[in-house]
Design a protein around this motif. Structure first.
Motif, mmCIF file in Angstrom:
data_model
loop_
_atom_site.group_PDB
_atom_site.id
_atom_site.type_symbol
_atom_site.label_atom_id
_atom_site.label_comp_id
_atom_site.label_asym_id
_atom_site.label_seq_id
_atom_site.Cartn_x
_atom_site.Cartn_y
_atom_site.Cartn_z
ATOM 1 N N LEU A 147 7.321 -3.648 11.260
ATOM 2 C CA LEU A 147 8.480 -3.857 10.390
ATOM 3 C C LEU A 147 8.187 -4.872 9.294
ATOM 4 C CD1 LEU A 147 11.271 -4.099 13.142
ATOM 5 C CD2 LEU A 147 10.694 -2.098 11.738
ATOM 6 N N PHE A 148 7.100 -5.615 9.412
ATOM 7 C CA PHE A 148 6.790 -6.690 8.485
ATOM 8 C C PHE A 148 5.614 -6.298 7.585
ATOM 9 C CE2 PHE A 148 8.875 -8.556 12.122
ATOM 10 C CZ PHE A 148 9.774 -9.448 11.553
ATOM 11 N N ALA A 151 -1.250 -7.321 -0.103
ATOM 12 C CA ALA A 151 -0.065 -7.276 0.749
ATOM 13 C C ALA A 151 0.676 -5.979 0.475
ATOM 14 C CB ALA A 151 0.847 -8.464 0.501
ATOM 15 N N SER A 152 1.109 -5.322 1.568
ATOM 16 C CA SER A 152 1.856 -4.075 1.402
ATOM 17 C C SER A 152 3.011 -4.064 2.388
ATOM 18 C CB SER A 152 0.940 -2.870 1.625
ATOM 19 O OG SER A 152 0.443 -2.869 2.942
ATOM 20 N N ALA A 153 4.109 -3.510 1.964
ATOM 21 C CA ALA A 153 5.298 -3.413 2.811
ATOM 22 C C ALA A 153 6.071 -2.176 2.419
ATOM 23 C CB ALA A 153 6.165 -4.653 2.682
ATOM 24 N N SER A 154 6.594 -1.509 3.430
ATOM 25 C CA SER A 154 7.410 -0.327 3.188
ATOM 26 C C SER A 154 8.852 -0.763 2.967
ATOM 27 C CB SER A 154 7.317 0.626 4.382
ATOM 28 O OG SER A 154 8.151 1.741 4.186
ATOM 29 N N ILE A 155 9.441 -0.313 1.857
ATOM 30 C CA ILE A 155 10.807 -0.707 1.525
ATOM 31 C C ILE A 155 11.819 0.196 2.225
ATOM 32 C CG2 ILE A 155 12.476 -0.978 -0.356
ATOM 33 C CD1 ILE A 155 10.146 -1.646 -2.184
ATOM 34 N N PHE A 156 11.570 1.489 2.220
ATOM 35 C CA PHE A 156 12.524 2.416 2.819
ATOM 36 C C PHE A 156 11.751 3.576 3.428
ATOM 37 C CE2 PHE A 156 15.693 5.907 2.562
ATOM 38 C CZ PHE A 156 16.647 5.350 3.401
ATOM 39 N N ASP A 157 11.886 3.779 4.745
ATOM 40 C CA ASP A 157 11.175 4.872 5.423
ATOM 41 C C ASP A 157 12.125 5.687 6.293
ATOM 42 O OD1 ASP A 157 11.708 3.089 7.417
ATOM 43 O OD2 ASP A 157 9.668 2.993 8.208
ATOM 44 N N PHE A 158 13.407 5.681 5.933
ATOM 45 C CA PHE A 158 14.429 6.453 6.648
ATOM 46 C C PHE A 158 14.514 6.051 8.124
ATOM 47 C CE2 PHE A 158 13.097 9.024 3.064
ATOM 48 C CZ PHE A 158 14.298 9.422 2.506
ATOM 49 N N GLY A 159 14.269 4.796 8.422
ATOM 50 C CA GLY A 159 14.409 4.292 9.786
ATOM 51 C C GLY A 159 13.257 4.634 10.711
ATOM 52 N N GLY A 160 12.137 5.077 10.146
ATOM 53 C CA GLY A 160 11.021 5.492 10.988
ATOM 54 C C GLY A 160 10.441 4.355 11.810
ATOM 55 N N ARG A 161 10.237 3.205 11.199
ATOM 56 C CA ARG A 161 9.628 2.078 11.929
ATOM 57 C C ARG A 161 10.576 1.538 12.995
ATOM 58 N NH1 ARG A 161 8.470 -1.882 7.350
ATOM 59 N NH2 ARG A 161 10.291 -0.791 6.532
ATOM 60 N N ARG A 162 11.859 1.472 12.691
ATOM 61 C CA ARG A 162 12.817 1.006 13.707
ATOM 62 C C ARG A 162 12.917 2.030 14.852
ATOM 63 N NH1 ARG A 162 15.337 -3.487 12.461
ATOM 64 N NH2 ARG A 162 15.428 -4.161 10.286
ATOM 65 N N ALA A 163 12.795 3.287 14.517
ATOM 66 C CA ALA A 163 12.767 4.289 15.574
ATOM 67 C C ALA A 163 11.523 4.118 16.443
ATOM 68 C CB ALA A 163 12.796 5.694 14.972
ATOM 69 N N GLY A 164 10.403 3.685 15.807
ATOM 70 C CA GLY A 164 9.192 3.413 16.583
ATOM 71 C C GLY A 164 9.406 2.302 17.592
ATOM 72 N N VAL A 165 10.162 1.273 17.198
ATOM 73 C CA VAL A 165 10.490 0.199 18.136
ATOM 74 C C VAL A 165 11.329 0.741 19.283
ATOM 75 C CG1 VAL A 165 11.675 -2.005 18.411
ATOM 76 C CG2 VAL A 165 10.344 -1.567 16.347
ATOM 77 N N ALA A 166 12.311 1.597 18.953
ATOM 78 C CA ALA A 166 13.159 2.177 20.003
ATOM 79 C C ALA A 166 12.337 3.034 20.963
ATOM 80 C CB ALA A 166 14.281 3.006 19.362
ATOM 81 N N VAL A 167 11.354 3.755 20.405
ATOM 82 C CA VAL A 167 10.491 4.575 21.259
ATOM 83 C C VAL A 167 9.713 3.694 22.231
ATOM 84 C CG1 VAL A 167 8.433 6.043 21.268
ATOM 85 C CG2 VAL A 167 10.283 6.499 19.656
ATOM 86 N N SER A 168 9.114 2.612 21.734
ATOM 87 C CA SER A 168 8.319 1.736 22.592
ATOM 88 C C SER A 168 9.192 1.055 23.644
ATOM 89 C CB SER A 168 7.582 0.695 21.745
ATOM 90 O OG SER A 168 8.511 -0.121 21.043
#
Length: 469
Positions: free
Chosen positions: A308-309, A342-359
């Motif tokens: 997420l960071f 440095a690179s960061a994703s601004i908007f990924d349609f909730g994909g990374r947060r869904a990855g946290v939920a999966v884990s």
């Protein structure tokens, strides 16, 4: 100024170490603190259970020799050890990602422009560079947690190899005991067939003399045919036992290492000592495997959260550049460079947060599997103890039944020959004796199998993983 590139490379090493993984909290074992007791269970003392080894319980030198051959040659065990070696190598792969990648490069070129015009003439250049070609600054612990997850999975794989080894030892002991029991059953069938042939001969003589009806002869022939069929079945069973032992051992088996009867097997396989508490189940390899998979799932949450960071990477190069090879290492040829990304994703349609939920869901599943492994282990031990608590009485009853059936058969045969009872009564007594003898062998085999089941269920063999490369 000359120390600047070194400081720029070394400083980030002190910044890593932050982890976003939650702390692993193992739940209390979801089983009672002691084994069930009662008429069907052994009443155990509360003394500490000593560490078990197959050599403590399997005391026959022949069985120990077969186990040693199996541990050296069994293909399933080799596969487990190969998987363990791969898991350990994967830990080193993920560990290497936490350190800077150091590289070196050298180049040289020469150009001749034909000597015409203002741009003509020949020129050369040489360069030698080395430094950090890639280094991700692990500020949020993504790489550290990934390495921790791989390490825990490697430890789970090591526990899985111990499970394979433990099962191999128990399966080989069961096959060895079954071979001895089948030898006894073959002997019973052969003895029954011998007696049946004698009955057929005597009955035929009585029929020829007009003393016995033809039905007596046909019934005697049925007993003989049944015994001959049992001989063929037991010969097949013995051959299959040998095939199984050969498979488990991983090679040819010396016939001298096989038992001649169940009577040789029973004293060679001892029962585990008393004094067990249910905490002993935490040493079972499958429980240990489930625990490390739970820890790995917990570390995966930290990896998912770190995504997420932003990702920060650094590069740094230092070296020498010159137009002449002879002056390449002169003081004025020294060059250095440093950079960051440095690179960061601004908007990924909730994909990374869904990855946290999966884990997190996978962690919950691993927790349930861990608790389930403990409960399954408890049930297996309790079931084996339930059998062991009553098996002695069953063995005594089976022996008494055989003795009574043998006496009945002897008396019935005498009454038939004396003309008191019919031949059918004698045949029924012989069938009962045959069934009683087979039942006694089956009960004796169950006694041995229960001891082996306790060895397996308790996660015995303290050196279960010592042979792994």
């Amino acid at each position: 100024m000359k120390r600047a590139p070194f400081l720029m490379i070394a400083a980030p090493l002190m910044l890593a170490g932050c982890s976003l993984a939650p702390k692993t909290a193992l739940p209390p074992p979801p089983v009672p603190q002691g084994w069930p007791v009662g008429d069907a269970y052994l009443i155990e003392s509360e003394a500490a259970l000593p560490i078990l080894s197959y050599k403590q319980l399997f005391t026959d030198a022949r069985l120990q020799s077969l186990v040693e051959q199996a541990l050296a040659n069994n293909r399933d065990l080799r596969t487990a050890y190969a998987n363990l070696a791969a898991a350990r190598a994967q830990v080193r792969v993920s560990r290497a990602a936490q350190f800077p990648a150091i590289g070196v490069s050298a180049s040289g070129d020469y150009a001749d422009r034909g000597g015409t015009g203002g741009s003509g003439g020949a020129g050369s250049s040489f360069a030698l560079q080395g430094g950090v070609t890639a280094f991700e600054l692990d500020l949020f612990g993504r790489l550290a947690n990934a390495n921790a997850a791989d390490r825990d999975r490697a430890l789970a794989t090591e526990a899985a190899s111990r499970t394979v080894r433990l099962s191999l030892i128990a399966d080989l002991a069961n096959a060895w005991a079954a071979y001895g029991a089948d030898r006894d059953l073959l002997a019973i069938a052969q003895e029954t067939a011998t007696n049946a042939r004698e009955n057929v001969r005597l009955t035929k003589a009585r029929l020829d003399g007009g003393v016995a009806p033809r039905t007596d002869l046909r019934q005697a022939e049925q007993i003989l045919a049944t015994a001959e069929d049992a001989i063929a079945q037991q010969q097949t069973a013995i051959a299959q036992d040998e095939n199984l032992i050969r498979l488990l051992v991983g090679g040819d088996v010396d016939p001298a290492l096989l038992p001649g009867s169940l009577a040789e097997v029973t004293p060679a396989i001892a029962a585990p000592p008393a004094g067990m508490q249910s905490e002993i189940l935490l040493r079972r390899p499958d429980v240990i495997q489930a625990e490390y998979l739970l820890r790995a799932a917990n570390a995966d949450i930290g990896v998912a959260r770190a995504r997420l960071f932003p990702t920060i990477s650094l590069t740094g190069l230092l070296g020498f550049a010159s137009d002449a090879l002879s002056s390449l290492f002169d003081k004025g040829s020294f060059t250095w460079s440093a950079g960051g990304d440095a690179s960061a994703s601004i908007f990924d349609f909730g994909g990374r947060r869904a990855g946290v939920a999966v884990s997190e869901a996978q962690r919950d599943a691993a927790l349930a599997s861990y608790e389930g492994a403990i409960q399954t282990a408890f049930r297996e031990v309790a079931d084996a103890l339930a059998v062991q608590g009553t098996i002695a009485e069953r063995v005594r009853a089976a022996a008494a039944n055989t003795e009574a059936a043998a006496d009945t058969a002897r008396l019935s045969d005498a009454r038939y020959k004396g003309g008191v009872d019919s031949f059918l009564a004698s045949l029924d007594a012989q069938r009962s004796l045959y069934a009683a003898r087979r039942s006694e062998i089956a009960t004796g085999l169950l006694l041995v199998q229960t001891r082996i089941a306790l060895f397996r269920a308790l996660g015995g063999d303290s050196s279960a993983g010592s042979a792994a490369p």
